[in-house]
Scaffold this motif. Structure first.
Motif, PDB file in Angstrom:
ATOM      1  N   ASP A   1      80.710 -42.852  31.920  1.00 40.33           N
ATOM      2  CA  ASP A   1      80.122 -41.708  31.199  1.00 40.33           C
ATOM      3  C   ASP A   1      80.250 -40.456  32.079  1.00 40.33           C
ATOM      4  O   ASP A   1      81.083 -39.602  31.832  1.00 40.33           O
ATOM      5  N   ASN A   2      79.443 -40.325  33.108  1.00 39.74           N
ATOM      6  CA  ASN A   2      79.497 -39.188  34.046  1.00 39.74           C
ATOM      7  C   ASN A   2      79.571 -37.835  33.333  1.00 39.74           C
ATOM      8  O   ASN A   2      80.458 -37.024  33.606  1.00 39.74           O
ATOM      9  N   GLY A   3      78.647 -37.609  32.420  1.00 39.72           N
ATOM     10  CA  GLY A   3      78.558 -36.301  31.761  1.00 39.72           C
ATOM     11  C   GLY A   3      79.275 -36.209  30.427  1.00 39.72           C
ATOM     12  O   GLY A   3      79.129 -35.222  29.700  1.00 39.72           O
ATOM     13  N   ARG A   4      80.059 -37.240  30.091  1.00 40.48           N
ATOM     14  CA  ARG A   4      80.809 -37.159  28.830  1.00 40.48           C
ATOM     15  C   ARG A   4      79.885 -37.146  27.619  1.00 40.48           C
ATOM     16  O   ARG A   4      80.157 -36.453  26.631  1.00 40.48           O
ATOM     17  N   THR A   5      78.803 -37.914  27.668  1.00 48.85           N
ATOM     18  CA  THR A   5      77.891 -37.901  26.515  1.00 48.85           C
ATOM     19  C   THR A   5      77.195 -36.551  26.379  1.00 48.85           C
ATOM     20  O   THR A   5      76.851 -36.134  25.272  1.00 48.85           O
ATOM     21  N   ALA A   6      77.016 -35.850  27.520  1.00 47.59           N
ATOM     22  CA  ALA A   6      76.444 -34.499  27.440  1.00 47.59           C
ATOM     23  C   ALA A   6      77.414 -33.553  26.734  1.00 47.59           C
ATOM     24  O   ALA A   6      77.009 -32.694  25.946  1.00 47.59           O
ATOM     25  N   VAL A   7      78.725 -33.732  27.000  1.00 50.11           N
ATOM     26  CA  VAL A   7      79.733 -32.924  26.302  1.00 50.11           C
ATOM     27  C   VAL A   7      79.718 -33.252  24.816  1.00 50.11           C
ATOM     28  O   VAL A   7      79.810 -32.370  23.956  1.00 50.11           O
ATOM     29  N   LEU A   8      79.571 -34.547  24.536  1.00 51.40           N
ATOM     30  CA  LEU A   8      79.579 -34.998  23.136  1.00 51.40           C
ATOM     31  C   LEU A   8      78.441 -34.373  22.328  1.00 51.40           C
ATOM     32  O   LEU A   8      78.548 -34.186  21.116  1.00 51.40           O
ATOM     33  N   ALA A   9      77.360 -34.048  23.012  1.00 50.77           N
ATOM     34  CA  ALA A   9      76.187 -33.500  22.305  1.00 50.77           C
ATOM     35  C   ALA A   9      76.423 -32.077  21.811  1.00 50.77           C
ATOM     36  O   ALA A   9      75.680 -31.582  20.968  1.00 50.77           O
ATOM     37  N   ASP A  10      77.441 -31.405  22.338  1.00 52.41           N
ATOM     38  CA  ASP A  10      77.712 -30.018  21.953  1.00 52.41           C
ATOM     39  C   ASP A  10      78.773 -30.016  20.847  1.00 52.41           C
ATOM     40  O   ASP A  10      79.926 -30.357  21.090  1.00 52.41           O
ATOM     41  N   GLU A  11      78.390 -29.611  19.659  1.00 52.77           N
ATOM     42  CA  GLU A  11      79.290 -29.758  18.508  1.00 52.77           C
ATOM     43  C   GLU A  11      80.559 -28.919  18.646  1.00 52.77           C
ATOM     44  O   GLU A  11      81.590 -29.260  18.081  1.00 52.77           O
TER      45      GLU A  11
ATOM     46  N   VAL B   1      83.997 -56.352  31.170  1.00 53.88           N
ATOM     47  CA  VAL B   1      83.726 -54.931  30.938  1.00 53.88           C
ATOM     48  C   VAL B   1      82.435 -54.533  31.641  1.00 53.88           C
ATOM     49  O   VAL B   1      81.430 -55.246  31.556  1.00 53.88           O
ATOM     50  N   HIS B   2      82.500 -53.407  32.371  1.00 62.99           N
ATOM     51  CA  HIS B   2      81.337 -52.862  33.073  1.00 62.99           C
ATOM     52  C   HIS B   2      81.055 -51.465  32.527  1.00 62.99           C
ATOM     53  O   HIS B   2      81.983 -50.763  32.137  1.00 62.99           O
ATOM     54  N   TRP B   3      79.801 -51.055  32.549  1.00 58.40           N
ATOM     55  CA  TRP B   3      79.439 -49.727  32.075  1.00 58.40           C
ATOM     56  C   TRP B   3      78.834 -48.947  33.239  1.00 58.40           C
ATOM     57  O   TRP B   3      78.024 -49.477  33.991  1.00 58.40           O
ATOM     58  N   ALA B   4      79.238 -47.687  33.363  1.00 60.47           N
ATOM     59  CA  ALA B   4      78.728 -46.860  34.457  1.00 60.47           C
ATOM     60  C   ALA B   4      78.162 -45.558  33.893  1.00 60.47           C
ATOM     61  O   ALA B   4      78.862 -44.807  33.219  1.00 60.47           O
ATOM     62  N   ARG B   5      76.884 -45.317  34.197  1.00 62.32           N
ATOM     63  CA  ARG B   5      76.237 -44.088  33.732  1.00 62.32           C
ATOM     64  C   ARG B   5      76.844 -42.855  34.388  1.00 62.32           C
ATOM     65  O   ARG B   5      76.950 -41.806  33.784  1.00 62.32           O
ATOM     66  N   ASP B   6      77.216 -42.971  35.654  1.00 64.01           N
ATOM     67  CA  ASP B   6      77.722 -41.793  36.365  1.00 64.01           C
ATOM     68  C   ASP B   6      78.658 -42.216  37.499  1.00 64.01           C
ATOM     69  O   ASP B   6      78.930 -43.412  37.686  1.00 64.01           O
ATOM     70  N   ALA B   7      79.113 -41.199  38.256  1.00 62.42           N
ATOM     71  CA  ALA B   7      80.098 -41.438  39.310  1.00 62.42           C
ATOM     72  C   ALA B   7      79.575 -42.429  40.341  1.00 62.42           C
ATOM     73  O   ALA B   7      80.284 -43.359  40.755  1.00 62.42           O
TER      74      ALA B   7
ATOM     75  N   PRO C   1      76.129 -35.968  37.951  1.00 67.15           N
ATOM     76  CA  PRO C   1      75.239 -35.594  39.053  1.00 67.15           C
ATOM     77  C   PRO C   1      75.983 -34.894  40.189  1.00 67.15           C
ATOM     78  O   PRO C   1      77.165 -35.174  40.415  1.00 67.15           O
ATOM     79  N   PRO C   2      75.327 -33.970  40.891  1.00 62.65           N
ATOM     80  CA  PRO C   2      75.948 -33.339  42.060  1.00 62.65           C
ATOM     81  C   PRO C   2      75.955 -34.305  43.245  1.00 62.65           C
ATOM     82  O   PRO C   2      75.323 -35.361  43.196  1.00 62.65           O
ATOM     83  N   GLY C   3      76.723 -33.951  44.285  1.00 56.70           N
ATOM     84  CA  GLY C   3      76.689 -34.736  45.514  1.00 56.70           C
ATOM     85  C   GLY C   3      77.664 -35.884  45.541  1.00 56.70           C
ATOM     86  O   GLY C   3      77.808 -36.558  46.555  1.00 56.70           O
ATOM     87  N   VAL C   4      78.350 -36.148  44.435  1.00 53.65           N
ATOM     88  CA  VAL C   4      79.330 -37.226  44.402  1.00 53.65           C
ATOM     89  C   VAL C   4      80.483 -36.772  43.512  1.00 53.65           C
ATOM     90  O   VAL C   4      80.271 -36.135  42.490  1.00 53.65           O
ATOM     91  N   GLY C   5      81.718 -37.063  43.942  1.00 54.24           N
ATOM     92  CA  GLY C   5      82.868 -36.728  43.122  1.00 54.24           C
ATOM     93  C   GLY C   5      83.329 -35.296  43.288  1.00 54.24           C
ATOM     94  O   GLY C   5      82.847 -34.564  44.155  1.00 54.24           O
ATOM     95  N   HIS C   6      84.279 -34.903  42.447  1.00 54.68           N
ATOM     96  CA  HIS C   6      84.969 -33.629  42.636  1.00 54.68           C
ATOM     97  C   HIS C   6      85.021 -32.822  41.343  1.00 54.68           C
ATOM     98  O   HIS C   6      86.095 -32.550  40.805  1.00 54.68           O
ATOM     99  N   LEU C   7      83.875 -32.457  40.846  1.00 51.59           N
ATOM    100  CA  LEU C   7      83.828 -31.609  39.654  1.00 51.59           C
ATOM    101  C   LEU C   7      83.341 -30.198  39.964  1.00 51.59           C
ATOM    102  O   LEU C   7      83.390 -29.326  39.102  1.00 51.59           O
TER     103      LEU C   7
END
Lengths: 211, 486
Positions: B309-319, B98-104, B12-18
């Motif tokens: 995660d923070n977008g990694r699963t979106a990358v994974l979707a691209d073969e 163990v904790h899981w985080a959808r995004d930043a 997501p935009p607005g958080v972090g440094h990507l």
């Protein structure tokens, strides 16, 4: 949906129809058939390349070698260069390796170990190719803080603990033990990518190789 | 199939440094005017390139290790969910949480709450790309918690209120004199006679941080690897600041991208050979710490692992693009890249600069949020050659460029130009006319090998930052016709 379920569900969606897992070729070297003497020489060369010191000694003269190692790290001469009470050894270090008067790690709070000038430990395995010593938190190696806080670290390595390659070394370790792989004194390459030895970890590393 | 189509969210935009606030060409133009920056980068990257080449050259089975590394990563991604679940089980068995985080934002929230629960208002940090990516320091600061970076280069960046510009050496853009100036200005009680000798600077950092390590109650780290079948985490470092953080505090919080998992303990034998030689050009880095959960009497007695995660699963979707997730953050591709060497890391906008950043950042954010990065490359392929896990970065760049072009609503001038070119090239008469017209350009060159930089638009879009060769006196087809008859 919990974050856990959602992340897992995204992964499953991203992967779609689960294709077969591709094979992993493992054709790299996993053993080293160089003779033991050659491996000891290689370990010495590689450890010294990190600007650490290696002292060799026969099995019946480890204590004098440990004293010589402490002379190297702390300045020569018991009493003159260093005080035995400023040296701490791991609890499982055999008596035959211990200089007179040194302290044993008594389990005090870890930060208390910073009061010592040097520590002496054994190792779990040594990897010749990369000049790496591995400490595994056993009584012989001590807890992790012991090989971290004193500014001089002396590690005693026995010939039978030396392997050639990284895969052989990792194969001898317990994956759930608290492991520290040590390759030379602490160092940094953060200023103009030039290596400088000695930052937060021990600035001096001396290896006593028993062979 | 794209992540957008599958409904998998990007970072997501607005958080972090990507995301940068400027496009790469705009930011690069300013960087190129900074002669000091270019000198610092040129010096540092040529030093590390030579060291890497020497220690990679002495490994007889480097190619086999590289193939194993690539295959292990591909096999991991193919069953990523299963490996993460196994990792969770093993870490939990060993006393970790163990904790899981959808995004930043979610990861920042989890870490902030964990720190708050300890009552600490200061944490020490091991250098970590993941926590930079999510902007954790800013989130902690907003919650009244001071986060102290302990890696020397990160400390330089933090004290200088700067941004990191390299994956491995975040202060690569600063030379020793600039670092000395930052230390003299910002470290309380620093020795006024401090020189710019690297050893003296390192000692100043040691003195500054020593007491902070000894009093720290909470540490935050990233992870280079996590072994699913044993629950072992690995942090690879040089200075011992990592060991301080991983060993002395009561509580350790590790934030790790989900792609960092490897299936088995044996896999580490490959990566612990590939990584140090590729990154710092050493046979082995000074310290590697490996731990599984909590060990009574040794190290932190409370351990939390945050899986991000923070977008990694979106990358994974691209073969094609998913190969970017294989990256082990060695930074060899930065050090050999002719573009990075000249612009430095800040121009990329994201915490992931260089060739790998140019393929990773646009995929994590969605290509439209980093649309200029897939073009920040000459496609020379040097990055692919040095990548220890053989990520085909040039192919992913081309793939992302295509994705970006297809997403355009209106036709770009470039698309119009290529359409015209395609038409000319498929009609011999038109092609000869076009070549004859191009030959007229020779008059503008006045005998020089390149055309003047101040051409009128649209040619100026090319000549502003590149040389355009003067057209030859005679075209190839004309020469052929003259020598062989048509």
């Amino acid at each position: 949906m919990s974050a856990r379920d959602e992340v897992l569900s995204r992964i499953r969606t991203a992967l779609g129809d689960r294709r077969p897992v591709p094979d992993v070729p493992r054709d790299h070297r996993t053993t080293d058939d160089r003779p033991p003497d050659e491996l000891l020489d290689l370990l010495t060369e590689r450890v010294e390349d990190y600007r650490a010191t290696v002292l060799r000694c026969p099995p019946d003269a480890v204590t004098p070698a440990v004293v010589a190692a402490l002379d190297t790290g702390l300045g020569a001469g018991v009493g003159a260069g260093w005080d035995p009470a400023s040296v701490v050894v791991a609890p499982g270090v055999p008596d035959a390796w211990r200089p007179d008067g040194v302290a044993t790690d008594d389990g005090r709070p870890a930060v208390g170990l910073a009061a010592f000038a040097a520590s002496v430990t054994g190792v779990a395995v040594a990897i010749a190719e990369t000049g790496t010593l591995v400490l595994d938190g056993s009584p012989l190696c001590g807890r992790r803080a012991l090989s971290l806080l004193p500014d001089c670290l002396v590690c005693v390595v026995e010939a039978g603990q030396v392997v050639g390659e990284v895969p052989e070394g990792l194969g001898r370790l317990d994956p759930v033990a608290p492991l520290t792989m040590v390759s030379g004194p602490s160092a940094t390459s953060d200023i103009e990518l030039q290596r400088v030895e000695g930052v937060h970890g021990p600035r001096t590393l001396v290896v006593v190789l028993v062979a | 199939m794209t992540a957008v189509f599958l409904g998998i969210p990007t970072a997501p935009p607005g958080v972090g440094h990507l995301r940068g606030d400027r496009s790469f060409p705009d930011a690069a133009r300013d960087a190129l005017r900074d002669g000091q920056l270019r000198a610092n980068l040129g010096h540092a990257t040529s030093t590390i390139r030579a060291k890497r080449a020497a220690v990679v050259g002495e490994v007889p089975d480097w190619a086999e290790l590289r193939q194993a590394g690539k295959a292990i990563k591909a096999a991991t991604m193919a069953r990523l969910d299963e490996h993460l679940l196994e990792l969770e089980t093993r870490v939990t068995e060993r006393g970790g949480t163990v904790h899981w985080a959808r995004d930043a934002a979610e990861a920042n929230r989890i870490v902030t709450e964990l720190v708050r629960a300890t009552g600490a208002d200061e944490v020490v940090k091991v250098k970590s790309m993941a926590t930079q990516e999510i902007g954790l320091n800013e989130a902690l600061e907003a919650a009244g918690i001071a986060a102290l970076e302990t890696d020397l280069a990160e400390l330089i960046v933090q004290l200088g209120e700067d941004r990191p510009s390299h994956i491995l050496v975040p202060a690569i853009h600063k030379n020793r004199a600039e670092i000395r100036e930052i230390f003299a200005r910002t470290i309380p009680g620093v020795d006024p006679s401090l020189t710019d000798e690297p050893r003296r600077l390192a000692m100043a950092a040691r003195a500054h941080l020593r007491e902070r390590f000894l009093r720290a109650r909470v540490a935050i780290s990233g992870a280079n690897f996590a072994v699913a079948d044993t629950g072992t985490l690995a942090v690879v470092e040089s200075e011992g600041n990592g060991r301080m953080c991983l060993t002395l505090p009561d509580t350790l919080i590790t934030v790790m991208g989900i792609e960092k998992v490897v299936p088995t303990w044996r896999d580490l034998e490959v990566f612990l050979q590939l990584l140090p030689r590729s990154s710092t050009g050493e046979r082995m880095n000074p310290y590697t710490s490996l731990w599984a959960g909590v060990t009574p009497g040794d190290g932190p007695q409370e351990f939390h692992l945050v899986l991000l995660d923070n977008g990694r699963t979106a990358v994974l979707a691209d073969e094609i693009g998913r190969e970017a997730l294989h990256c082990i953050r060695c930074s060899a591709c930065l050090n050999v890249c002719p573009v990075y060497e000249r612009t430095g890391g800040h121009a990329y906008g994201s915490v992931y600069p260089g060739p790998i950043g140019a393929v990773l950042s646009p995929q994590l954010t969605g290509v439209e949020d980093n649309a200029s990065l897939p073009y920040a490359s000459s496609l020379c392929g040097a990055c692919y050659d040095v990548c220890p896990v053989a990520i085909d970065i040039p192919s992913i760049l081309v793939h992302l460029r295509a994705e970006h072009v297809e997403a355009q609503q209106r036709r770009t001038p470039e698309a119009a130009a290529f359409r015209a070119l395609a038409r000319a090239m498929s009609h011999p008469r038109l092609w000869r006319l076009a070549q004859r017209a191009a030959g007229l350009g020779r008059f503008l060159a006045r005998g020089r090998p390149t055309m003047p930089a101040s051409l009128p638009p649209p040619a100026s879009a090319w000549t502003r930052s590149r040389d355009l060769p003067t057209p030859p006196r005679e075209t190839f087809t004309a020469a052929w016709a003259r020598e062989h008859g048509s």
